[in-house]
Enzyme design. Sequence first.
Site, PDB file in Angstrom:
ATOM      1  N   ASN A   1       0.896  -1.104   0.127  1.00  0.00           N
ATOM      2  CA  ASN A   1      -0.012   0.019   0.059  1.00  0.00           C
ATOM      3  C   ASN A   1       1.033   1.178   0.026  1.00  0.00           C
ATOM      4  O   ASN A   1       1.958   1.272   0.599  1.00  0.00           O
ATOM      5  CB  ASN A   1      -0.687  -0.022   1.359  1.00  0.00           C
ATOM      6  CG  ASN A   1      -1.636   1.005   1.533  1.00  0.00           C
ATOM      7  OD1 ASN A   1      -2.381   1.751   0.519  1.00  0.00           O
ATOM      8  ND2 ASN A   1      -1.653   1.647   2.450  1.00  0.00           N
TER       9      ASN A   1
ATOM     10  N   HIS B   1       0.958   5.047   1.401  1.00  0.00           N
ATOM     11  CA  HIS B   1       0.323   5.802   2.247  1.00  0.00           C
ATOM     12  C   HIS B   1       1.000   7.151   2.402  1.00  0.00           C
ATOM     13  O   HIS B   1       2.076   7.224   2.403  1.00  0.00           O
ATOM     14  CB  HIS B   1       0.450   5.044   3.628  1.00  0.00           C
ATOM     15  CG  HIS B   1      -0.314   5.648   4.699  1.00  0.00           C
ATOM     16  ND1 HIS B   1      -1.478   5.912   4.892  1.00  0.00           N
ATOM     17  CD2 HIS B   1       0.299   6.615   5.770  1.00  0.00           C
ATOM     18  CE1 HIS B   1      -2.092   6.789   5.780  1.00  0.00           C
ATOM     19  NE2 HIS B   1      -0.973   7.111   6.368  1.00  0.00           N
TER      20      HIS B   1
ATOM     21  N   SER C   1       4.977   6.795   2.173  1.00  0.00           N
ATOM     22  CA  SER C   1       5.558   5.345   2.682  1.00  0.00           C
ATOM     23  C   SER C   1       5.019   4.344   1.647  1.00  0.00           C
ATOM     24  O   SER C   1       3.778   4.369   1.333  1.00  0.00           O
ATOM     25  CB  SER C   1       5.473   5.009   4.035  1.00  0.00           C
ATOM     26  OG  SER C   1       5.893   5.988   4.904  1.00  0.00           O
TER      27      SER C   1
ATOM     28  N   ASP D   1      -2.437   0.600   7.945  1.00  0.00           N
ATOM     29  CA  ASP D   1      -1.033   1.245   7.888  1.00  0.00           C
ATOM     30  C   ASP D   1       0.129   0.836   8.561  1.00  0.00           C
ATOM     31  O   ASP D   1       0.940   1.472   9.036  1.00  0.00           O
ATOM     32  CB  ASP D   1      -1.307   2.794   7.823  1.00  0.00           C
ATOM     33  CG  ASP D   1      -2.494   3.040   6.822  1.00  0.00           C
ATOM     34  OD1 ASP D   1      -2.589   2.666   5.779  1.00  0.00           O
ATOM     35  OD2 ASP D   1      -3.110   3.992   7.097  1.00  0.00           O
TER      36      ASP D   1
HETATM   37  C1  GRF Z   1      -2.623   9.093  -2.352  1.00  0.00           C
HETATM   38  O1  GRF Z   1      -2.299  10.184  -1.646  1.00  0.00           O
HETATM   39  C2  GRF Z   1      -2.458   7.879  -1.773  1.00  0.00           C
HETATM   40  O2  GRF Z   1      -1.181   7.827  -0.840  1.00  0.00           O
HETATM   41  C3  GRF Z   1      -3.619   7.899  -0.744  1.00  0.00           C
HETATM   42  O3  GRF Z   1      -4.697   8.546  -1.542  1.00  0.00           O
HETATM   43  C4  GRF Z   1      -4.272   9.237  -2.286  1.00  0.00           C
HETATM   44  C5  GRF Z   1      -4.680   8.385  -3.877  1.00  0.00           C
HETATM   45  O4  GRF Z   1      -4.499   9.267  -5.004  1.00  0.00           O
HETATM   46  N1  GRF Z   1      -3.877   6.558  -0.014  1.00  0.00           N
HETATM   47  P1  GRF Z   1      -4.740   8.803  -6.577  1.00  0.00           P
HETATM   48  O5  GRF Z   1      -6.449   8.125  -6.318  1.00  0.00           O
HETATM   49  O6  GRF Z   1      -3.820   7.829  -6.827  1.00  0.00           O
HETATM   50  O7  GRF Z   1      -4.900   9.964  -7.231  1.00  0.00           O
END
Ligand code: GRF
Length: 216
Positions: A112, A114, A141, A150
């Site tokens: 994932n 994050h 991360s 997370d």
């Molecule tokens: C990103 O900031 C990711 O880290 C978080 O949600 C956002 C997703 O953006 N979990 P996208 O849908 O890839 O544009």
Amino acid sequence: MQAPNPWPVAVLASGRGSNLQALHQASLLGGLPIRIVGVFSDKPDSGAIAYAHRHGIPHRAFAAKAYPSREAFDQALMTAVAEIQPELIICAGYMRIISDAGIALAPCPMINIHPSLLPLYPGLHTHARAIAEGRKEHGASVHLVNNILDGGRVLSQAKVPVLAGDSPERLAERVLSREYPLLIETVRSIISGRITLNNSPQAQVLYLHDDNSRLD
Ligand code: GRF
């Protein structure tokens, strides 16, 4: 058994899908040896599903209200993911918490991305929390997914400065621009074997260079 080249990967996404797009474009143009064999979402109207549709990537969306429980939803999701036989599942903005049952059903390792320097700020509103606490640094991360939100082993990170007067939105943009190369370089390092996906306590966090070129 050796993984096929390119690696078949599944992407889980709930939102606009810009990380999905970055991975897909890198697979087409940037020499990232993956093939996105399926995009899965809990949001039928998401940008991620629209992107997959436009680019001919197999995709499926699951509406939570069609399932009696989180476990039933995750079972349907993971059954569909398993059907496409991925070597890696990439959660790229997948915002729905996966139940323990769902994690147990995952057919391969799951990572994932994050938007914080974990273990700081698991969960939501990471950018606002970093600003409110007066952090000088923030970032993103990539971590293994386990049954702690997370909370799986951190594989890699990219840092950005928090600037005077930053709003959560401005900081989010700065972080997002580093998420794409971070995710791409992390997947590249997993495929090359530089990053291993076991739970070794000795494994180190790799950091993305400031010029986005590689992990160290
Ligand atoms: C990103 O900031 C990711 O880290 C978080 O949600 C956002 C997703 O953006 N979990 P996208 O849908 O890839 O544009």
